[in-house]
Design a protein around this motif. Structure first.
Motif, PDB file in Angstrom:
ATOM      1  N   LYS A 115       2.387   1.885  -3.333  1.00 24.63           N
ATOM      2  CA  LYS A 115       1.392   2.387  -4.299  1.00 24.63           C
ATOM      3  C   LYS A 115       0.968   3.818  -3.991  1.00 24.63           C
ATOM      4  O   LYS A 115       0.677   4.600  -4.896  1.00 24.63           O
ATOM      5  CB  LYS A 115       0.163   1.475  -4.298  1.00 24.63           C
ATOM      6  N   LEU A 116       0.898   4.139  -2.714  1.00 21.40           N
ATOM      7  CA  LEU A 116       0.472   5.492  -2.328  1.00 21.40           C
ATOM      8  C   LEU A 116       1.651   6.463  -2.302  1.00 21.40           C
ATOM      9  O   LEU A 116       1.491   7.632  -1.963  1.00 21.40           O
ATOM     10  CB  LEU A 116      -0.205   5.449  -0.949  1.00 21.40           C
ATOM     11  N   LYS A 117       2.831   5.978  -2.660  1.00 19.51           N
ATOM     12  CA  LYS A 117       4.054   6.800  -2.637  1.00 19.51           C
ATOM     13  C   LYS A 117       4.286   7.443  -1.270  1.00 19.51           C
ATOM     14  O   LYS A 117       4.629   8.616  -1.166  1.00 19.51           O
ATOM     15  CB  LYS A 117       3.993   7.882  -3.730  1.00 19.51           C
TER      16      LYS A 117
ATOM     17  N   ASP B 108       0.840  -1.212   0.000  1.00 20.26           N
ATOM     18  CA  ASP B 108       0.000   0.000   0.000  1.00 20.26           C
ATOM     19  C   ASP B 108       0.871   1.257   0.000  1.00 20.26           C
ATOM     20  O   ASP B 108       0.609   2.204  -0.742  1.00 20.26           O
ATOM     21  CB  ASP B 108      -0.905   0.032   1.245  1.00 20.26           C
TER      22      ASP B 108
END
Lengths: 238, 238, 238, 238, 238, 238
Positions: free
Chosen positions: E218-220, E215
């Protein structure tokens, strides 16, 4: 170094008992005197008793500075007059409850106090732990269901010891305590058996208080006068 | 219904001031008497003063029950002798600090107390908020840097009011308070201007304490004797 | 003085029950009306029920101000719509849970709530105690394992009382409570026996809420509009 | 995997905005729908608005299970109807506030929330942080002094972004925050500039909520039915 | 996306076990490697073991960034070297204890951890919960009274599972837990039966940690460098 | 009585500095040795440094018992290896941070720590205060923005002292501290000027730690083996 130890009950026999307990741990170079109040309650295990003891105990502690002592100890597990004396005095003043529970936090994770005075005594001591901000480390206060004044009778001694050990064991086995604090300045004689029976450290609050008083004198430390400033001058009558 | 209001300082003029404040809010059917101690401090804003006041205040409160009152109020923001009296008495006893800050928690999210007695007074009142377990709702204690005994002088009145309003405004604007509690039983006269100047509710602790005492009597409630059991019988001398 | 009491369930018979309970403690000069919602749940003991009740209860409370009442009470132990109404209204609004647990803190050290609705009801009430910031004073929430809607049946009354007393006794003996709070606005009738059986104070939350509402009106106090500011004007449809 | 995202305001344009934000982070195999309420408030930034939104939002969430979704998201920083839906549903339901602040605690020591709705909005969000038990990690809630409904106007966008960045910078420089949480489901577009300007991580609560919902489905986890049991069957009318 | 999973014990067989557990939940597009330390303790369930493991685990985690991984996981319930690695690395590093208990707080009200290592292991894990600031949500840590190193023996497996289920049931029935967290990275195999026997969610900390790492990528997002700044350059020798 | 003082950095010159500081306060009858690690970091002010120091420091502390010492001190304000050593050893082991902040709580209401290592050092020390459960008494950690390794240069000494006094003054005047704790074992030389400039007590953590170690030996107390049990026997390699 001279330390004044003040006992806030009219029970004169306690003076000699305290003297003996303190002698066992005091540094060779330390002189100390033990004195008790002449008015007030014969024992102290409730807010009500404390209200009767405070002013007389304060007067004993206040004089310590004039008399040239280097430190003063309020030698009772209710720490009566402690904050008032921290305000008035420049020399270090220590209670016996406050140091004992801080020490317990350094020796273990959760401590129990074994005190006296029934459920009134229990509530009284729980409030003090909260006042000192350590309730998150308290496993339990267990309190013998006796009037402290009666528990001193010679014929009660054995029963008191037995009950105290029972409560200490329950504190360790049922409440999760890993360290025991004796909740009365007069329980010095029971530390050894309590430690042996429970297998955890047992803190004698009076003895550690005296060591801490010595430490403070040697380290040239005292209560912060920003936290406990001198009271204003005003009329106060007794 | 008869309520006894006890004031723990030797400042006799306070008695009439309190009577007037209480008269404004008391129920038509309530009788009340205001009385102050004859020994003790002339004002109370530190642990040291409290130590001088407690026993005399306790004696006033204790007599309330014998005298047939239905409730008693320890009318001073330090709540002296409150827990001791809760133990001794069966009739409800209330302080003025404890109810005021509970009420503040119901009116807003964060309260500030405007008290007196410099940084000593501030620490003294902060400790009480902690003792009552509401420090997480406290925005600040702000304390006028004056001896309460002097602040009563007629020529000081205007200056006290001005300082008090200034501190109340700072509490709201800088500390985040949304509710103000007057930190002295004698600040009744300043509530109206404090509310007007800050725009937030201002609690007069003495007035609410008397209303709460009436409520308790009507609801037939009193302090829990499991929490505050009768003290043991023993020798206590004064 | 006129007080509006709002009950957030469609159970019409509760209205008369509440009126009788309130009449016992209200001041002679106080007028009050009791009204209940016409839509929503028939009883309220979970977050789910609260979600069904809130908007209808809010509408009742909102109208109180237009109708000229001096104060409004959200008369249910879930305090539904309380914070929303504190925002919208200028007159004082009180719940019954919030005042009851603050009072419990003034009467003792640890309180228990005896509620209803099984473990769902328990979690629901525990969360409210946390929201009010008093969980450190909570001994336990004990919750009868019943649907509140069924518990009102006449033939259940005796069983409910018996279970309630049992739980209250366990709260005192096992959980350490020294004060009991009834966790439902409809438990007024059980206070007397609960007090008698447990020996500790039992708080009827509805009755104290009404007294507090009266006190606030007399003291000219209301919720802080800094804490609970008026909501913005915007479109809202039902 | 199918996720239903429910938005509790009548502002229809939000639906498309949310869809775009979610598309950026969702797994390839995840289908999702975004839907908003048809009754209720046009924006939500106070307890009052929440009271208007809760029941309609609950109804959207409730239907998710019947419709065969694997998880549901209450997509608004007030987490309306979250606990009610956790009770009613068996499939996992997540809010966006609750996951965001737990994540913030894992990325840093102290977080600030940048929300909207003036001091009312601030209090509303502070209460939620307390409800979730993370107030000891909260540096501050800073809240734009605007009605959320107006802030959506196209011509306000730049000003909103500027104010938001200013508050985020103050949170980091003055309040000690090391992590920023956007306090509104509609602030996705400002994350990038907020991170760039403050140099600390900025959490988009909606995006993380959707990732967490996916994680729960993959891990076959859902809210505890012991903590959030099914509500009793009873009459509830709308 | 590439994730490096580091296991801080010299028990090589754990590597394959972890690989299998992670494979069950990882996204199709995620590559991961599992590696363990070559020096240090053979199992980790006390502060003493942690002291032996930390530096070697840190070295594994540190290399992840040089090797081009997108995230790293300290895969052991003691989270050894976690904060040190958060300081040194720019890519996200997660432990398995920290995410698991945050997740537990979102699924229920009170969680219990079922760990290993006797009362030493219990204290060790309780301290970690406190360090993460979630002790107010902890129902209990229950700890199997075994040396983790021995518990891995094939012939012990059944006994371990049985004891673990027993403790999990006691946690739910006696301690009030509504969510269970497995207190060891190697307890994956027991989740299913624990959930079935207790009826509450059981969290496998390792699996959720890997999902969270995905997560974050993906959310940087990564740990705040204001909270965990790069250590100063200085001499450090091994 | 023989005490072993262990310093966890490779900076050999610290050994003599510590010896001199300790000599000033130690009892006449106490022998002590100061020794430092031969591998590890050259200074310690972050989690990262601690991870490099722990195992080597643990090895020094472990040997103390075999060598016949009566107590051991982990002489660094990060208290590295303290809990591990409390587990392994029977003789008392003390850190210097833990005793110092407990003492600060007895001397005042709020303490500040003046440490080193920039914002990384600040977070590192704040976490330790939380671990010891005294964050509610912490006014602030203020941290010089320097690499400790460089701050020891002879030409930096004056600048360090000046910065340290400035921060101590801000702690008292801006943060509300009434007691100062030096946040580094090597700041002994600055205590006197810090006390003089701020007017509040300044605690030298190393000196008090040694006094406490002496006290424990005299009182025959050590860490609770129920809280810190002996680690299991297993393979551990270095």
């Amino acid at each position: 170094m001279r330390i004044k130890i003040c006992q806030p009950t009219t029970h004169d026999a306690s003076v000699e008992k305290i003297r003996k307990a303190v002698e066992e741990v005091v540094d060779p170079g330390t002189e100390f005197d033990v004195i008790n109040v002449k008015k007030g309650p014969e024992s102290l295990e409730s807010n009500y008793d404390e209200a009767w003891a405070t002013l007389f105990q304060l007067n004993l502690l206040e004089k310590a500075e004039e008399e040239g002592y280097d430190a003063a100890v309020s030698y009772c597990f209710g720490d009566p007059a402690l904050k008032a004396a921290k305000e008035k005095l420049t020399i270090p003043v220590v209670g016996i409850h406050e140091p004992a529970i801080h020490l317990a936090c350094m020796l273990g994770r959760k401590f129990s106090i074994i005190g006296i005075g029934g459920c009134g005594g229990r509530g009284y001591l729980e409030d003090l732990v909260k006042e000192y901000g350590l309730e998150h480390r308290l496993a339990s206060v267990r309190s013998l269901d006796m009037n402290r004044a009666h528990s001193r009778d010679e014929q009660e001694k054995e029963r008191v010891e037995q009950l105290l050990i029972e409560e200490a064991k329950k504190a360790v086995e049922e409440d999760g305590a890993d360290t025991i604090v004796m909740g009365c300045g007069g329980f010095s004689g029971f530390i050894e058996s309590a430690q042996k029976e429970t297998g955890v450290p047992g803190i004698d609050p009076g003895k550690f208080a005296v060591k801490l008083a010595e430490d403070l004198v040697k380290l040239k430390l005292s209560q912060s006068k920003k936290a406990f400033p001198k009271p204003y001058t005003k009329k106060r009558s007794l």
